[in-house]
Design an enzyme around this catalytic site. Sequence first.
Site, mmCIF file in Angstrom:
data_model
loop_
_atom_site.group_PDB
_atom_site.id
_atom_site.type_symbol
_atom_site.label_atom_id
_atom_site.label_comp_id
_atom_site.label_asym_id
_atom_site.label_seq_id
_atom_site.Cartn_x
_atom_site.Cartn_y
_atom_site.Cartn_z
ATOM 1 N N ASP A 31 0.851 -1.193 0.000
ATOM 2 C CA ASP A 31 0.000 0.000 0.000
ATOM 3 C C ASP A 31 0.881 1.236 0.000
ATOM 4 O O ASP A 31 1.999 1.215 0.537
ATOM 5 C CB ASP A 31 -0.921 0.022 1.230
ATOM 6 N N PHE A 80 -6.615 -4.507 -5.045
ATOM 7 C CA PHE A 80 -7.514 -3.430 -4.640
ATOM 8 C C PHE A 80 -6.953 -2.050 -4.951
ATOM 9 O O PHE A 80 -7.580 -1.046 -4.619
ATOM 10 C CB PHE A 80 -7.728 -3.480 -3.114
ATOM 11 N N SER A 124 -16.189 -3.161 -10.506
ATOM 12 C CA SER A 124 -17.275 -2.313 -10.022
ATOM 13 C C SER A 124 -18.512 -2.463 -10.895
ATOM 14 O O SER A 124 -18.412 -2.697 -12.102
ATOM 15 C CB SER A 124 -16.817 -0.848 -10.051
ATOM 16 N N THR A 126 -20.128 -0.120 -11.847
ATOM 17 C CA THR A 126 -20.155 1.017 -12.776
ATOM 18 C C THR A 126 -19.856 0.585 -14.210
ATOM 19 O O THR A 126 -20.149 1.332 -15.144
ATOM 20 C CB THR A 126 -19.149 2.104 -12.361
ATOM 21 N N TYR A 149 -13.980 6.686 -13.682
ATOM 22 C CA TYR A 149 -13.756 5.568 -12.751
ATOM 23 C C TYR A 149 -14.297 4.275 -13.347
ATOM 24 O O TYR A 149 -13.591 3.260 -13.436
ATOM 25 C CB TYR A 149 -14.427 5.840 -11.399
ATOM 26 N N LYS A 153 -12.264 0.748 -14.824
ATOM 27 C CA LYS A 153 -12.540 -0.641 -14.446
ATOM 28 C C LYS A 153 -12.892 -1.471 -15.683
ATOM 29 O O LYS A 153 -12.491 -2.633 -15.818
ATOM 30 C CB LYS A 153 -13.677 -0.690 -13.430
ATOM 31 N N TYR A 177 -18.316 -4.984 -7.618
ATOM 32 C CA TYR A 177 -18.929 -4.536 -6.364
ATOM 33 C C TYR A 177 -20.084 -3.597 -6.647
ATOM 34 O O TYR A 177 -20.046 -2.806 -7.584
ATOM 35 C CB TYR A 177 -17.952 -3.726 -5.505
ATOM 36 N N ASN A 179 -22.205 -1.205 -3.657
ATOM 37 C CA ASN A 179 -21.770 -0.079 -2.818
ATOM 38 C C ASN A 179 -21.369 -0.526 -1.418
ATOM 39 O O ASN A 179 -22.233 -0.695 -0.561
ATOM 40 C CB ASN A 179 -22.890 0.969 -2.732
#
Length: 335
Positions: A31, A80, A124, A126, A149, A153, A177, A179
């Site tokens: 990270d 992630f 996502s 989206t 965004y 993805k 995913y 939310n």
Amino acid sequence: MKILVTGGAGYIGSHTCVELLNNDYELVILDNFSNSSKDVLDNIKKITNKDFTFYEGDMIDKNLLQTIFNENEIEAVIDFAAFKAVGESVSKPVAYYQNNVSTILNLLTIMQEHNVKKLVFSSSATVYGNPASVPITEDFPIGNTTNPYGTSKLMVEQILKDLYNSDNSWDIAILRYFNPVGAHESGLIGEAPIGKPNNLMPFITKVAKGELPKLMVFGNDYNTVDGTGVRDYIHVVDLAIGHIKALEKLNKENKGLFIYNLGTGTGYSVLQLIETFERVNNIRINYEITDRRPGDIDSCYSDPTKSKNELNFQTKKSLDDMCKDAWNFEKNYHK
């Protein structure tokens, strides 16, 4: 089994690391703390009473990735490491494409060099754009994304499909995913964005705590139950468990590229979420209706049938749980 978790100190990554450790996986976490805190690492250890290997840095640094794979016998990767705010992506598209697309190319290159071919990718909902109908199944058309965004993805999903088509010895799970909200029941880890929150729940908790004066509700003229946007909210711990299920799938004999929605199958409006938060926590949220945001859509919620049938994945936590746990984290952890 040793797993590399990129973005493992972030919101979803940290909860997944807890579940991985609780399921006796060995962890290597990478990270750069661009939207997370070093305290999270200590709190993962407190929750699990287990240790892991950690590297601070960025996936844009190919040499660092090479070092990680040289020094550890990585067997699978859960990725992630991405920026994740829809609204911010509209104003900072280059940063989103740089961070969300360029980095995966570095990761895949190093994975290929080390013959590590198991990947769980954080995608996502989206990618479905503005769906013609709801609930959304995995075979819905993707594309026509409404923000950078989502497009980032979508691009990575295509890269992974092309990679698999070129070499079907890869085992890849793409998890779309809906939310994620809530926090670990310990109150030690949760959603703690650096700076002003971009997502709804941390904004609500900041208003509840008095750190922000009011919540802005973007639009009340959507084609929904009360005019505000409807979303499928999933507790972050349920979502984390979904990654364990996906990893288990990749470790079985039925190899391939798999795509799953991770959601509850139920949509709630922004106002319904606010009302639930107020009720379960006995606190008032000051909010104001304002103009729509670019890139937002009316409704987005999942049909979770495929993940239930193929992953044996089913959410357990309610919207009440999500609101209680989010507020518990905000009250007890942030000082």
